[in-house]
Structures are given as structure tokens and as C-alpha cells.
Design an enzyme around this catalytic site. Structure first.
Site, PDB file in Angstrom:
ATOM      1  N   SER A 147       0.633  -1.137  -0.034  1.00 15.00           N
ATOM      2  CA  SER A 147      -0.056  -0.110  -0.039  1.00 15.00           C
ATOM      3  C   SER A 147       0.916   1.227  -0.069  1.00 15.00           C
ATOM      4  CB  SER A 147      -0.957  -0.034   1.137  1.00 15.00           C
ATOM      5  OG  SER A 147      -1.774  -1.153   1.049  1.00 15.00           O
ATOM      6  N   ALA A 190       4.072   5.503  -5.669  1.00 10.77           N
ATOM      7  CA  ALA A 190       4.084   5.417  -7.031  1.00 10.77           C
ATOM      8  C   ALA A 190       3.072   6.393  -7.784  1.00 10.77           C
ATOM      9  CB  ALA A 190       3.559   4.098  -7.517  1.00 10.77           C
ATOM     10  N   GLN A 199      -2.218  16.971  -6.625  1.00 11.71           N
ATOM     11  CA  GLN A 199      -3.169  18.274  -6.347  1.00 11.71           C
ATOM     12  C   GLN A 199      -4.172  18.144  -5.420  1.00 11.71           C
ATOM     13  OE1 GLN A 199      -4.324  18.918 -10.432  1.00 11.71           O
ATOM     14  NE2 GLN A 199      -2.724  20.338 -10.952  1.00 11.71           N
ATOM     15  N   TRP A 249     -12.431  22.963  11.620  1.00  9.05           N
ATOM     16  CA  TRP A 249     -12.736  24.465  12.065  1.00  9.05           C
ATOM     17  C   TRP A 249     -14.232  24.622  11.810  1.00  9.05           C
ATOM     18  CZ3 TRP A 249     -12.186  29.348   9.478  1.00  9.05           C
ATOM     19  CH2 TRP A 249     -12.275  30.629  10.267  1.00  9.05           C
ATOM     20  N   LEU A 250     -14.569  24.191  10.341  1.00 11.74           N
ATOM     21  CA  LEU A 250     -15.989  24.781  10.040  1.00 11.74           C
ATOM     22  C   LEU A 250     -17.193  23.900  10.345  1.00 11.74           C
ATOM     23  CD1 LEU A 250     -14.621  26.405   6.514  1.00 11.74           C
ATOM     24  CD2 LEU A 250     -15.381  27.598   8.557  1.00 11.74           C
ATOM     25  N   GLU A 289      -9.350   8.655  -7.249  1.00 14.32           N
ATOM     26  CA  GLU A 289      -8.117   9.112  -8.142  1.00 14.32           C
ATOM     27  C   GLU A 289      -7.157   7.961  -8.035  1.00 14.32           C
ATOM     28  OE1 GLU A 289      -5.977  10.574 -10.682  1.00 14.32           O
ATOM     29  OE2 GLU A 289      -7.767  11.873  -9.871  1.00 14.32           O
ATOM     30  N   GLU A 307      -0.964   2.347 -28.141  1.00 12.58           N
ATOM     31  CA  GLU A 307      -1.875   2.520 -29.280  1.00 12.58           C
ATOM     32  C   GLU A 307      -3.144   2.740 -28.994  1.00 12.58           C
ATOM     33  OE1 GLU A 307      -2.161  -1.838 -28.686  1.00 12.58           O
ATOM     34  OE2 GLU A 307      -0.178  -0.627 -28.575  1.00 12.58           O
ATOM     35  N   LYS A 340     -10.580   4.730 -19.716  1.00  9.91           N
ATOM     36  CA  LYS A 340      -9.561   5.853 -19.242  1.00  9.91           C
ATOM     37  C   LYS A 340     -10.680   6.936 -18.963  1.00  9.91           C
ATOM     38  CE  LYS A 340      -4.863   5.798 -20.321  1.00  9.91           C
ATOM     39  NZ  LYS A 340      -3.726   6.247 -20.807  1.00  9.91           N
ATOM     40  N   SER A 385     -11.863   8.762 -15.546  1.00  4.90           N
ATOM     41  CA  SER A 385     -11.903  10.187 -15.446  1.00  4.90           C
ATOM     42  C   SER A 385     -13.295  10.819 -14.948  1.00  4.90           C
ATOM     43  CB  SER A 385     -11.704  10.808 -16.732  1.00  4.90           C
ATOM     44  OG  SER A 385     -11.529  12.361 -16.611  1.00  4.90           O
TER      45      SER A 385
END
Length: 119
Positions: free
Chosen positions: A19, A25, A35, A49-50, A71, A87, A96, A100
Site C-alpha cells: 500500500s 507510485a 493536487q 474548524w468549520l 483518484e 496504441e 480511461k 476520469s
């Protein structure tokens, strides 16, 4: 590759090492994951906090953790597709694109969770 004969505690220890290797990776090869980890690092303290109740805090943090989970799975799908070949193939592109779309849906879910709780 995993030791197929490992049992009990040894199997759990091996799983932890695999893991950690997966996190490393993904961090190294996937900018989107980096990100989203940054998003988590900013949003988790904000959620603490909120959020007014423990449930609100868990929902705010959990919605961003969901993005990270999706992700990771999307990155795994992309790695397998790329392993098969670079290819152009309709099914590779579809796999893919679906991965996404799952990430986008998890981001929308997180945004909706934050908006509903905070507004």
C-alpha cells in the site's frame, strides 16, 4: 509480487508495504493525485474548524477522502491500460474516460457536500 503463501500477520505487514508503494507510485506519477492531496491538506483543517458537529466534520473530510480513493483507482486503471499498449484502442480510451468521469463525480460530490453543509 505478493507472497501468495503469507498468512496472518505476515500477510498484513506485506499488504501495508504494498500500500505504501502504491501511494508513493501515485504521488510520483500522477499530478492530479498530488493536487488532490494538497486539497485534502487544506480542506481537512478547514473541515475541523468549520464543521459544527462531528458528523459535519466527518462528512466534509470524508468527501475529500472519497476523491483521493477514486483518484487512486483511476490511476490504477490508467496504469493497466498503458501497460497493455499505447496504441489507440476504443476500449482503452473508454476505460480511461470512465475512470476520469468517476473522479469528476467524486469532486462534484465533495463540492456539493461542502456547499450544503457550509451554506
Amino acid at each position: 509480487m505478493a507472497n501468495q503463501n503469507a498468512k496472518g500477520l505476515k500477510r498484513l505487514i506485506n499488504a501495508c508495504f504494498f500500500s505504501v508503494a502504491g501511494f508513493k507510485a501515485t504521488w510520483q506519477h500522477e499530478e492530479a493525485f498530488r493536487q488532490e492531496v494538497t486539497l485534502f491538506a487544506v480542506s481537512a483543517p478547514l473541515a475541523l474548524w468549520l464543521g459544527h458537529t462531528p458528523i459535519e466534520k466527518v462528512l466534509l473530510i470524508g468527501s475529500v477522502v472519497l476523491v483521493l480513493l477514486v483518484e487512486l483507482l483511476n490511476s490504477a486503471v490508467e496504469a493497466v491500460v498503458d501497460r497493455v499498449g499505447f496504441e489507440h484502442h476504443e476500449l482503452s480510451g473508454r476505460a480511461k474516460d470512465i475512470g476520469s468521469a468517476a473522479v469528476m463525480l467524486s469532486l462534484a460530490w465533495a463540492a456539493a457536500t461542502w456547499a450544503l453543509i457550509l451554506l
